[in-house]
Design an enzyme around this catalytic site. Structure first.
Site, short mmCIF file in Angstrom:
data_model
loop_
_atom_site.label_atom_id
_atom_site.label_comp_id
_atom_site.label_asym_id
_atom_site.label_seq_id
_atom_site.Cartn_x
_atom_site.Cartn_y
_atom_site.Cartn_z
N GLU A 1 1.69 -4.85 2.31
CA GLU A 1 2.51 -4.15 3.30
C GLU A 1 2.78 -5.10 4.46
O GLU A 1 1.86 -5.75 4.95
CB GLU A 1 1.79 -2.91 3.85
CG GLU A 1 1.51 -1.82 2.84
CD GLU A 1 0.77 -0.63 3.46
OE1 GLU A 1 0.71 -0.58 4.72
OE2 GLU A 1 0.26 0.21 2.70
N GLU B 1 -6.27 -0.15 1.77
CA GLU B 1 -6.86 -0.14 3.10
C GLU B 1 -8.20 0.61 3.14
O GLU B 1 -8.36 1.60 3.87
CB GLU B 1 -5.88 0.46 4.12
CG GLU B 1 -4.62 -0.38 4.27
CD GLU B 1 -3.69 0.08 5.38
OE1 GLU B 1 -3.93 1.16 5.96
OE2 GLU B 1 -2.70 -0.63 5.67
#
Length: 584
Positions: free
Chosen positions: A314, A195
């Site tokens: 995720e 991220e």
């Protein structure tokens, strides 16, 4: 993820830094035993199952499905046990593999185990611990995805103001990781950064910085020798975003590298209003379902259809499960979401990794906290299940019992009937089916509600030709009753007799029609952030954040919505730190 972790009162369970010191001593001493924390002998090849990794990256990533995240563990700050999950054991991976997972993502935060200045040396003991977990996972026959995790916001994010040092540290980090793991089999996958985010930057700058880091990561790994010459590498988007513009830029980066052993990674947490229950996102409705379909179709179109495997590193819901607060998402709606994710992954050829910070697998007992939820997730890996428009039928206590209907979502299955335990209900007498409408007769409901005590009186199962049954609670209810109250901005609760109801959301406005509360862009405030049910004590708590956001002296009209369809209107006025609540 950055913030999905235990609440502060639950984060520091265990000895923390003391545990890290003991771990260091154990590894340095070469001790062996039950926890097997000793550093592996570098001259001894590990004995583990032979897992063949196809040369075709599409086939290789497909074999990683389904995947699971060892969240809040090696990524915890500062130490492995700092966020409540203790010390990982080999049995953790054995449990995950035994329950059908084929790969694990091991997020690792290196920051607190690395010098902050050149040459940015990573502590050898920490590297040995990371390697130990990688080996344990491989011993269980699992693929492993290893990354650089919260470093993304701890120091990589400062690249716009400290470019040269950030790049030097990033390069040094990956040079060390690449050398330490270059002889690992190709079941180990490297993920450059989790991220990624960059402070005070434009979209163009984000794209440029991320491309710079990922190209450097690719070059470092490929030039480090051993199995790294053709190891699968995972590249991602800013924040793991699935936005089309970000995916298009990632596609450009991947194709520019002219390396077939690359895979794309994004993260997916559902349609945001549903994922956290804000802006009226109380149901996994057509809008939420379209969000998933559109996202997965775009991922497929951008990568999979062009021969680039996609790994959702995720997935889950941003605020479910959370075992320390009232559930903000209704359970049946959650089950529909996970059923749809499993179907979408198969339909669009995507590998998915469940983000598990602490909510799914109890790391102490190695048992699933919610076995029924996990059965639903696991079933969706291979088949569809039928559902219904809701998982409850509400029968008002203050009215005569009448027939009630639900809409069946067959999802390609066939309807077999309705059971109560081992007894099949009689079609025609107890229920009827017309098209996709399942209707329970008044006679059957009268029997099922019994003495009509508030709450769940009976649980039925709608069964289908394949997949899992759909549980249906028969609930006696009436419109909730509330009463006046006084309090402060630090502590205020609305006395509430729920009478068989569950709270869905709260609509908050002023007399001029403007929105009231801290979430100013919608009148429907966020569950557990602005309001929260306290079922045991018969109250609805209005949080200090919500109350302090109210305009002083301006009455806010609150409409509480319940899953039965009932609503109750309530008025709240803040004056300084005092709060008054009234029904009229």
């Amino acid at each position: 993820m950055k913030d999905i972790r235990h609440p502060s009162q639950h984060r520091n369970r265990g000895p923390g830094r003391l545990a890290a010191l003991l771990l260091t001593l154990v590894v340095m001493s070469g001790l062996t035993g039950g926890a097997a924390l000793a550093a592996p002998d570098p001259h001894q090849k590990p004995s583990r199952p032979v897992v063949r990794v196809p040369d075709n990256p599409m086939d290789a990533v497909a074999r990683m499905q389904p995947s699971w995240n060892l969240g809040n563990t090696l990524d915890a700050i500062p130490n492995e046990d700092s966020w409540g999950n203790g010390q990982t054991t080999k049995a953790t991976f054995e449990k995950v593999a035994a329950d059908g997972f084929r790969s694990v993502r091991i997020p690792v935060t290196w920051n607190d185990h690395q010098s902050a200045t050149a040459p940015y040396t990573i502590d050898a003991t920490y590297t040995a611990r990371v390697k130990q977990l990688v080996h344990w996972a491989q011993d269980s026959g699992l693929y492993v995805v290893l990354n650089v995790h919260h470093d993304s916001w701890q120091w990589v994010s400062k690249i716009s103001t400290d470019h040269d040092n950030v790049v030097a540290r990033f390069d040094s980090t990956w040079k060390q990781i690449a050398v330490a793991f270059r002889d690992e089999p190709r079941t180990l996958v490297f993920e450059g950064i989790n991220e990624p985010q960059f402070d005070n930057t434009t979209e163009e700058q984000k794209t440029r910085y991320l491309n710079e880091l990922q190209v450097s990561f690719h070059s470092i790994v490929r030039s480090s020798g051993g199995a790294n010459s053709n190891r699968l590498l995972s590249l991602t988007t800013p924040f793991g975003s699935g936005d089309q513009a970000h995916m298009d830029e990632l596609y450009k980066t991947i194709t520019s590298l002219k390396d077939r052993q690359l895979m794309a990674q994004v993260h997916y947490y559902g349609w945001y209003p549903f994922s956290v229950n804000v802006a009226g996102g109380t149901h996994y409705d057509d809008v939420a379902q379209k969000g998933l379909e559109d996202s997965f179709a775009a991922m497929h179109r951008t990568f999979v259809a062009r021969g680039i495997p996609l790994y959702i590193g995720e997935y889950g819901l941003l605020e479910y499960p959370n075992h320390f607060h009232p559930s903000r998402i209704e359970r049946g709606e959650v089950l529909k979401y996970y059923e749809h994710v499993g179907y979408g992954a198969r339909r669009y050829g995507i590998t998915t990794a469940l983000w598990d910070a602490f909510g799914y697998l109890n790391r102490d007992t190695l048992e699933w906290r919610d076995p029924a939820l996990m059965n639903s997730i696991k079933s969706a890996w291979s088949t569809r299940s039928g559902t219904a428009s809701f998982d409850k039928v509400f029968v008002p206590k203050s009215s005569p019992v009448t027939a009630k209907s639900l809409t069946l979502n067959l999802n390609g299955t066939g309807f077999r009937g309705v059971w109560q335990g081992g007894t099949k209900l009689a079609a025609g007498r107890d229920y009827t089916v017309s098209g996709n409408q399942l209707t329970f007769t008044a006679k059957a409901l009268t029997r099922l509600v019994g003495n009509r005590a508030y709450g769940v009186n009976a649980t039925l199962q709608a069964r289908f030709t394949r997949g899992l049954p759909w549980n249906i609670d028969i609930v006696t209810n009436d419109v909730p009753a509330m009463s006046d109250a006084t309090g402060t901005t630090d502590s205020f609760a609305v006395p509430t007799q729920y009478r068989g109801n569950d709270l869905a959301t709260m609509h908050a406005t002023y007399a001029d029609g403007s929105n009231a509360g801290q979430t100013s862009w919608t009148p429907y405030q966020e569950f557990n952030q602005a309001f929260s049910p306290d079922y045991p004590n018969g109250a609805i708590i209005l949080t200090p954040a919500f109350l302090n956001a109210l305009r002083d002296g301006d009455t806010a009209t609150l409409v509480f919505h319940f899953y039965s369809g009932s609503t109750v209107t309530y008025h709240v006025t803040k004056s300084g730190s005092s709060v008054t609540g009234t029904l009229s």
